[in-house]
Design a protein around this motif. Sequence first.
Motif, PDB file in Angstrom:
ATOM      1  N   ASN A  11      20.539  -1.357 -15.199  1.00 49.90           N
ATOM      2  CA  ASN A  11      20.627  -1.658 -13.764  1.00 49.90           C
ATOM      3  C   ASN A  11      20.135  -0.490 -12.919  1.00 49.90           C
ATOM      4  O   ASN A  11      19.454  -0.680 -11.903  1.00 49.90           O
ATOM      5  N   GLN A  12      20.494   0.730 -13.319  1.00 53.47           N
ATOM      6  CA  GLN A  12      20.046   1.913 -12.576  1.00 53.47           C
ATOM      7  C   GLN A  12      18.523   2.059 -12.657  1.00 53.47           C
ATOM      8  O   GLN A  12      17.865   2.364 -11.652  1.00 53.47           O
ATOM      9  N   LEU A  13      17.973   1.863 -13.852  1.00 58.58           N
ATOM     10  CA  LEU A  13      16.523   1.956 -14.027  1.00 58.58           C
ATOM     11  C   LEU A  13      15.803   0.887 -13.223  1.00 58.58           C
ATOM     12  O   LEU A  13      14.781   1.155 -12.570  1.00 58.58           O
ATOM     13  N   MET A  14      16.330  -0.350 -13.266  1.00 58.09           N
ATOM     14  CA  MET A  14      15.712  -1.451 -12.531  1.00 58.09           C
ATOM     15  C   MET A  14      15.710  -1.160 -11.033  1.00 58.09           C
ATOM     16  O   MET A  14      14.691  -1.352 -10.348  1.00 58.09           O
ATOM     17  N   TYR A  15      16.851  -0.687 -10.519  1.00 58.43           N
ATOM     18  CA  TYR A  15      16.946  -0.373  -9.090  1.00 58.43           C
ATOM     19  C   TYR A  15      15.964   0.732  -8.717  1.00 58.43           C
ATOM     20  O   TYR A  15      15.269   0.640  -7.700  1.00 58.43           O
ATOM     21  N   TRP A  16      15.905   1.757  -9.540  1.00 58.22           N
ATOM     22  CA  TRP A  16      15.023   2.883  -9.243  1.00 58.22           C
ATOM     23  C   TRP A  16      13.561   2.449  -9.248  1.00 58.22           C
ATOM     24  O   TRP A  16      12.799   2.776  -8.328  1.00 58.22           O
ATOM     25  N   CYS A  17      13.149   1.700 -10.272  1.00 55.42           N
ATOM     26  CA  CYS A  17      11.745   1.276 -10.377  1.00 55.42           C
ATOM     27  C   CYS A  17      11.335   0.376  -9.222  1.00 55.42           C
ATOM     28  O   CYS A  17      10.262   0.539  -8.639  1.00 55.42           O
ATOM     29  N   THR A  18      12.210  -0.592  -8.887  1.00 57.33           N
ATOM     30  CA  THR A  18      11.844  -1.556  -7.841  1.00 57.33           C
ATOM     31  C   THR A  18      12.005  -0.985  -6.441  1.00 57.33           C
ATOM     32  O   THR A  18      11.521  -1.582  -5.478  1.00 57.33           O
ATOM     33  N   THR A  19      12.685   0.157  -6.312  1.00 59.85           N
ATOM     34  CA  THR A  19      12.822   0.800  -4.998  1.00 59.85           C
ATOM     35  C   THR A  19      11.708   1.815  -4.770  1.00 59.85           C
ATOM     36  O   THR A  19      10.985   1.762  -3.766  1.00 59.85           O
ATOM     37  N   VAL A  20      11.559   2.741  -5.697  1.00 57.94           N
ATOM     38  CA  VAL A  20      10.565   3.811  -5.551  1.00 57.94           C
ATOM     39  C   VAL A  20       9.145   3.259  -5.526  1.00 57.94           C
ATOM     40  O   VAL A  20       8.292   3.716  -4.750  1.00 57.94           O
ATOM     41  N   PHE A  21       8.877   2.254  -6.350  1.00 57.14           N
ATOM     42  CA  PHE A  21       7.508   1.734  -6.472  1.00 57.14           C
ATOM     43  C   PHE A  21       7.271   0.466  -5.675  1.00 57.14           C
ATOM     44  O   PHE A  21       6.260  -0.215  -5.887  1.00 57.14           O
ATOM     45  N   ALA A  22       8.183   0.120  -4.768  1.00 56.80           N
ATOM     46  CA  ALA A  22       8.068  -1.147  -4.035  1.00 56.80           C
ATOM     47  C   ALA A  22       6.741  -1.258  -3.277  1.00 56.80           C
ATOM     48  O   ALA A  22       5.957  -2.185  -3.501  1.00 56.80           O
ATOM     49  N   SER A  23       6.474  -0.321  -2.386  1.00 56.64           N
ATOM     50  CA  SER A  23       5.253  -0.399  -1.568  1.00 56.64           C
ATOM     51  C   SER A  23       3.981  -0.306  -2.410  1.00 56.64           C
ATOM     52  O   SER A  23       3.045  -1.101  -2.206  1.00 56.64           O
ATOM     53  N   PRO A  24       3.885   0.643  -3.368  1.00 56.19           N
ATOM     54  CA  PRO A  24       2.673   0.680  -4.194  1.00 56.19           C
ATOM     55  C   PRO A  24       2.427  -0.610  -4.974  1.00 56.19           C
ATOM     56  O   PRO A  24       1.276  -1.052  -5.095  1.00 56.19           O
ATOM     57  N   ILE A  25       3.488  -1.235  -5.481  1.00 56.81           N
ATOM     58  CA  ILE A  25       3.308  -2.466  -6.249  1.00 56.81           C
ATOM     59  C   ILE A  25       2.890  -3.623  -5.340  1.00 56.81           C
ATOM     60  O   ILE A  25       2.047  -4.453  -5.711  1.00 56.81           O
ATOM     61  N   LEU A  26       3.457  -3.690  -4.137  1.00 57.38           N
ATOM     62  CA  LEU A  26       3.030  -4.722  -3.185  1.00 57.38           C
ATOM     63  C   LEU A  26       1.550  -4.563  -2.848  1.00 57.38           C
ATOM     64  O   LEU A  26       0.794  -5.551  -2.796  1.00 57.38           O
ATOM     65  N   LEU A  27       1.124  -3.332  -2.623  1.00 53.01           N
ATOM     66  CA  LEU A  27      -0.289  -3.073  -2.316  1.00 53.01           C
ATOM     67  C   LEU A  27      -1.177  -3.388  -3.521  1.00 53.01           C
ATOM     68  O   LEU A  27      -2.284  -3.908  -3.363  1.00 53.01           O
ATOM     69  N   PHE A  28      -0.698  -3.081  -4.713  1.00 51.85           N
ATOM     70  CA  PHE A  28      -1.458  -3.362  -5.928  1.00 51.85           C
ATOM     71  C   PHE A  28      -1.753  -4.857  -6.048  1.00 51.85           C
ATOM     72  O   PHE A  28      -2.892  -5.259  -6.323  1.00 51.85           O
ATOM     73  N   ALA A  29      -0.724  -5.692  -5.850  1.00 56.24           N
ATOM     74  CA  ALA A  29      -0.903  -7.142  -5.968  1.00 56.24           C
ATOM     75  C   ALA A  29      -1.837  -7.670  -4.876  1.00 56.24           C
ATOM     76  O   ALA A  29      -2.684  -8.533  -5.126  1.00 56.24           O
ATOM     77  N   PHE A  30      -1.684  -7.138  -3.664  1.00 61.17           N
ATOM     78  CA  PHE A  30      -2.545  -7.577  -2.560  1.00 61.17           C
ATOM     79  C   PHE A  30      -3.992  -7.162  -2.819  1.00 61.17           C
ATOM     80  O   PHE A  30      -4.931  -7.937  -2.592  1.00 61.17           O
ATOM     81  N   PHE A  31      -4.171  -5.944  -3.327  1.00 59.70           N
ATOM     82  CA  PHE A  31      -5.500  -5.460  -3.692  1.00 59.70           C
ATOM     83  C   PHE A  31      -6.127  -6.335  -4.770  1.00 59.70           C
ATOM     84  O   PHE A  31      -7.329  -6.612  -4.742  1.00 59.70           O
ATOM     85  N   ALA A  32      -5.320  -6.782  -5.717  1.00 58.31           N
ATOM     86  CA  ALA A  32      -5.834  -7.614  -6.806  1.00 58.31           C
ATOM     87  C   ALA A  32      -6.467  -8.888  -6.268  1.00 58.31           C
ATOM     88  O   ALA A  32      -7.546  -9.301  -6.720  1.00 58.31           O
ATOM     89  N   VAL A  33      -5.829  -9.516  -5.292  1.00 58.17           N
ATOM     90  CA  VAL A  33      -6.375 -10.742  -4.703  1.00 58.17           C
ATOM     91  C   VAL A  33      -7.704 -10.456  -4.006  1.00 58.17           C
ATOM     92  O   VAL A  33      -8.695 -11.185  -4.191  1.00 58.17           O
ATOM     93  N   LEU A  34      -7.753  -9.393  -3.200  1.00 56.40           N
ATOM     94  CA  LEU A  34      -8.981  -9.051  -2.475  1.00 56.40           C
ATOM     95  C   LEU A  34     -10.113  -8.706  -3.442  1.00 56.40           C
ATOM     96  O   LEU A  34     -11.263  -9.124  -3.247  1.00 56.40           O
ATOM     97  N   PHE A  35      -9.803  -7.957  -4.491  1.00 53.16           N
ATOM     98  CA  PHE A  35     -10.827  -7.551  -5.455  1.00 53.16           C
ATOM     99  C   PHE A  35     -11.396  -8.755  -6.199  1.00 53.16           C
ATOM    100  O   PHE A  35     -12.615  -8.861  -6.387  1.00 53.16           O
ATOM    101  N   VAL A  36     -10.525  -9.657  -6.622  1.00 52.60           N
ATOM    102  CA  VAL A  36     -10.976 -10.841  -7.358  1.00 52.60           C
ATOM    103  C   VAL A  36     -11.879 -11.708  -6.483  1.00 52.60           C
ATOM    104  O   VAL A  36     -12.903 -12.241  -6.947  1.00 52.60           O
ATOM    105  N   ILE A  37     -11.521 -11.851  -5.201  1.00 52.37           N
ATOM    106  CA  ILE A  37     -12.366 -12.641  -4.287  1.00 52.37           C
ATOM    107  C   ILE A  37     -13.734 -11.976  -4.143  1.00 52.37           C
ATOM    108  O   ILE A  37     -14.773 -12.643  -4.220  1.00 52.37           O
ATOM    109  N   TRP A  38     -13.739 -10.648  -3.938  1.00 54.12           N
ATOM    110  CA  TRP A  38     -15.016  -9.938  -3.798  1.00 54.12           C
ATOM    111  C   TRP A  38     -15.866 -10.067  -5.059  1.00 54.12           C
ATOM    112  O   TRP A  38     -17.059 -10.367  -4.983  1.00 54.12           O
ATOM    113  N   LEU A  39     -15.260  -9.822  -6.219  1.00 53.97           N
ATOM    114  CA  LEU A  39     -16.022  -9.858  -7.468  1.00 53.97           C
ATOM    115  C   LEU A  39     -16.577 -11.244  -7.740  1.00 53.97           C
ATOM    116  O   LEU A  39     -17.734 -11.401  -8.160  1.00 53.97           O
ATOM    117  N   GLY A  40     -15.781 -12.274  -7.477  1.00 52.84           N
ATOM    118  CA  GLY A  40     -16.237 -13.640  -7.717  1.00 52.84           C
ATOM    119  C   GLY A  40     -17.401 -14.043  -6.824  1.00 52.84           C
ATOM    120  O   GLY A  40     -18.284 -14.799  -7.243  1.00 52.84           O
TER     121      GLY A  40
END
Length: 524
Positions: free
Chosen positions: A40-69
Amino acid sequence: MHTSKQGRRDIPLAVVSLLIVFALVFVMIAMPNQSVAVANQLMYWCTTVFASPILLFAFFAVLFVIWLGLSKYGQIRLGEGGPDYSTSTWIFMFIMSGLGSSTLYWGFLDWAYYYQTPGLNLPAASPQALKYSVAYSFFHSGLSAWAIYALGAVAMCYHFHVRKNKGLSLAAIIGAITGRKPDGALGRLVDLLFMLCMFGALTISLVLTAITFARLLSMLTGIPDSFTTQLIIILAVSVLFTLSSWVGMDGGMKRLSQMVCWGVVVLAGYIYLLGPTQFITSNTLSSLGLMLSSFVDMSLFTDPMGDGKFTREWTVFYWLWWISYAPGVALFVTRVSRGRTIREVLLAMVMGGCAGIWCVYGVLESYSVHSFINGLINVPQVLSEQGGEVAIGQLLDLLPAGRWVMAFFLAVMAIFLAAHMDAVGYAVSATCTRHLAEGEDPSPIDRLFWCVMLTLVPLAMIFAKAPLNTMKTTVIVTAIPFALITLVMVYGLLKWLREDYGDVPAHQIGEQPPPEVASHQSGS
């Protein structure tokens, strides 16, 4: 396709990964309470500290796939010759690699979780929460998720089929990009993380499916819902996927994938036609429109004025979950996509994957919502008090010939699990086969070995009643380095595309390999 030589077995990787996996299982069994606390401590830490970078990563993935396609690079053909599989079979196969059998569980119940704990700071159990419930389900299993899969898949396909680099593993592609030896310390660590993640992810899917299957089977036949029942279920499914793996991709996985996808289509079609058809249609369309219109808001919702609990426990968790599966999906998609273009892979993965899951989820969840708002079954209450398996059983029993529908649902779920295990087993055995070249598969003996190993861990977890959330944390923690590895893969892909096709006019791409690719292949 022919099988690799036994001498290429990566025995150190296999031994070390198995020792670590079984050591983790032993710790979870011996110290369940401490394991849960640490998880539980690890899960909380990972999903808190990396929240913004992971959200940006997923959003970037959509934009990149559209561009590449849409770019000229979308026309690049991944390998020589025509495709090995028909388009429908091909799409079915990698959908099976990317979706676990627990998808059928969430298909009925996902909305109920969002109704009780909604996003965007909506009040819980409110009309607004109900309105957004299916839309959020579409979001978490939609564009961002399949775009994350597509990032790694296209890079791996290019590495293996166009560049002709040997090795169908993460270490191999990272080595090809960075110049480091795949057998070095970095490569060893990357593949070890992959092995641990695959074991954890498959264990969660298998255990959840076995529990659901046993409970529904008990409701249907009166057979006791016990460890023995769950043991028989897992062993039966394991025999099925072991036979499929032994027969090979064309005779086994191909047929299982077709059976599952058509089975899911029949189940959804039956519920759509004999259930509340008009409500299912309108609610699915409304939820799809709401998700698309709120996509940016949902994607970047960090909840800075609140506690961020929904973003942390749902969106970030989901993105990490998809990231953890992405390397295995990339290996499998590479195996079945020779002869396809980059654009075909992207369209099939993102549009095909989204269309399939939105249609199925739209039918199953809308039927479940309709049963709730009309007072037939209080799905959220049953979910909270008796468990999701009971809620699914009650929903299926409401349908005409409900008992037969429940039996059909169980059969589809079992084959779904077998197909998914087959895909994961292939990815694991490919990783443990050194220098696998295009046209080669891991040996049947190796695939059989990993079929057995992938079955033992879930059995141990169920037998000892070990905390499943601890294994879930293991998967999520390994997903964070996978996000960095995926970015390295995208960097390598862009570098290769510029080197190989940067100066080639769009109308000439696809006609023949440019000089850079041809010279690279001849020298490899």
